[in-house]
Design an enzyme around this catalytic site. Structure first.
Site, short mmCIF file in Angstrom:
data_model
loop_
_atom_site.label_atom_id
_atom_site.label_comp_id
_atom_site.label_asym_id
_atom_site.label_seq_id
_atom_site.Cartn_x
_atom_site.Cartn_y
_atom_site.Cartn_z
N GLY A 1 2.24 62.08 12.29
CA GLY A 1 2.66 61.32 11.11
C GLY A 1 3.40 62.18 10.11
O GLY A 1 4.34 61.72 9.44
N ASP A 2 2.99 63.45 10.00
CA ASP A 2 3.68 64.37 9.09
C ASP A 2 5.09 64.68 9.59
O ASP A 2 6.03 64.78 8.80
CB ASP A 2 2.87 65.66 8.95
CG ASP A 2 1.41 65.37 8.63
OD1 ASP A 2 1.15 64.46 7.83
OD2 ASP A 2 0.54 66.05 9.19
N GLY B 1 4.42 51.63 17.01
CA GLY B 1 5.70 51.93 16.37
C GLY B 1 5.56 52.18 14.88
O GLY B 1 4.46 52.50 14.39
N SER C 1 3.06 53.86 9.68
CA SER C 1 2.89 54.24 11.08
C SER C 1 1.83 53.36 11.71
O SER C 1 0.71 53.27 11.22
CB SER C 1 2.47 55.71 11.18
OG SER C 1 2.17 56.04 12.51
N GLY D 1 0.83 53.76 14.93
CA GLY D 1 0.39 54.44 16.14
C GLY D 1 1.29 54.14 17.32
O GLY D 1 2.52 54.19 17.22
N ALA D 2 0.66 53.77 18.44
CA ALA D 2 1.43 53.51 19.66
C ALA D 2 2.32 52.28 19.54
O ALA D 2 3.23 52.08 20.36
CB ALA D 2 0.48 53.33 20.83
#
Length: 315
Positions: free
Chosen positions: A251-252, A225, A220, A222-223
């Site tokens: 994220g989970d 992708g 991951s 974040g913003a």
């Protein structure tokens, strides 16, 4: 069925506030109380999608009893491991501009007998599992090699295992070849010991984790992708997000979406991205329902933009 293992669960209280002003009385505009811990959140997301899940977790004291009650109310089967210490309570402060401040308690220390009971409970509950998702930090008392032991036992029993942890616990577990690991950008940078400035840097880091033993890496960013790197190549996924309310559990939710969709390939990545994007647009640690998930807003490509500079580079 997806079995989740959360060695250090929590009772999470989330407060929505206009802004965080130190030393001032702050009046919350909204509040929630949820069962917490990365594996718990994966179970909550799986259950919200209408799939069966069992959550294995050590529980103790009044907070532990409340966590079990909250999970039961969400239709999640709980396989509790009784422990002497009280389950930790965490606080999250979600500001109106999307900034999140978290205060995480350390949690109880597990005795040798409690540690063995936790492993035995995982073994007993994993017989019908399609996936075992081991998630989160290790509580006091558990050695960094504990996740490696779980991966080895899971593979010996014929189960596939997804691992979402960091630091030494992640590095030790890689030698047992988990089927997928799910680091965020900070955890990915920590694992390889260098900063990440571009998407290409993240791809190289993910490939190094595969060289260390991970069969697939779902990262991951974040913003920016998400990345999926496995034996067949790399894919990059992004999604349109209109409003960010809270990234707690996003994220989970992504990992749950990935496993729900089979746990491999670009279709699973698209599901992961869609679930993560849906989660950040919901308050607190609310997990998205199928009505919240918009696969049409997701783009997945094998033409990874390796030169793209990360919006949130990791130093």
């Amino acid at each position: 069925m997806i079995l989740t293992v959360t060695p250090n669960p929590s009772l999470d209280r989330t407060y929505e506030i206009p802004s965080l002003d130190r030393g001032e009385v702050i009046r919350a505009t909204g509040e929630r109380m949820d069962p917490g811990g990365k594996g718990v959140n994966v179970s909550r997301a799986v259950a919200a999608a209408g799939r069966r899940t069992i959550a294995v977790l050590p529980l103790g004291g009044a907070p532990g009893a409340l966590v079990a009650d909250l999970l039961d109310a969400q239709g999640i089967e709980v396989a509790p491991v009784p422990v002497a210490g009280a389950t930790r309570s965490n606080i999250a402060l979600a500001e109106s501009d999307g900034v999140l401040t978290k205060i995480n308690a350390p949690g109880p220390e597990l005795s040798a007998a409690e540690q063995e009971l936790l492993l035995e409970t995982v073994r007993e509950q994993s017989r019908d599992a399609d996936w075992i998702a081991c998630c989160g930090s290790l509580p006091r008392g558990l050695a960094p090699s504990w996740y490696a032991d779980v991966v080895a036992r899971a593979h010996a029993g014929g189960a596939r295992i997804a691992l979402d942890t960091s630091g030494r616990a992640l590095l030790e577990a890689l030698r047992e070849r988990p089927d997928v690991v799910k680091p965020n950008a900070e955890e990915l940078a920590e694992a390889v010991g260098r900063p990440l400035a571009t998407v290409g840097d993240a791809v190289k880091a993910a490939e190094e984790l595969r060289e260390m033993g991970a069969r697939a890496v779902l990262a991951s960013l974040g913003a920016d992708g998400q990345l999926l790197v496995d034996a067949s190549g790399a894919w990059f996924g992004t999604a349109r997000v209109d409003v960010v309310r809270s990234n707690v559990g996003a994220g989970d939710s992504s990992l749950a979406g990935f496993l729900i969709a089979g746990g491999s390939g670009p279709e699973a990545l698209a599901s992961a991205v869609a679930h993560g994007a849906a989660a950040v647009q919901l308050p607190g640690s609310v997990m998205p329902s199928p009505d919240d998930v918009d696969l049409a807003a997701v783009t997945v490509t094998a033409e990874v933009p390796v030169d793209r500079v990360l919006k949130e580079p990791v130093s």
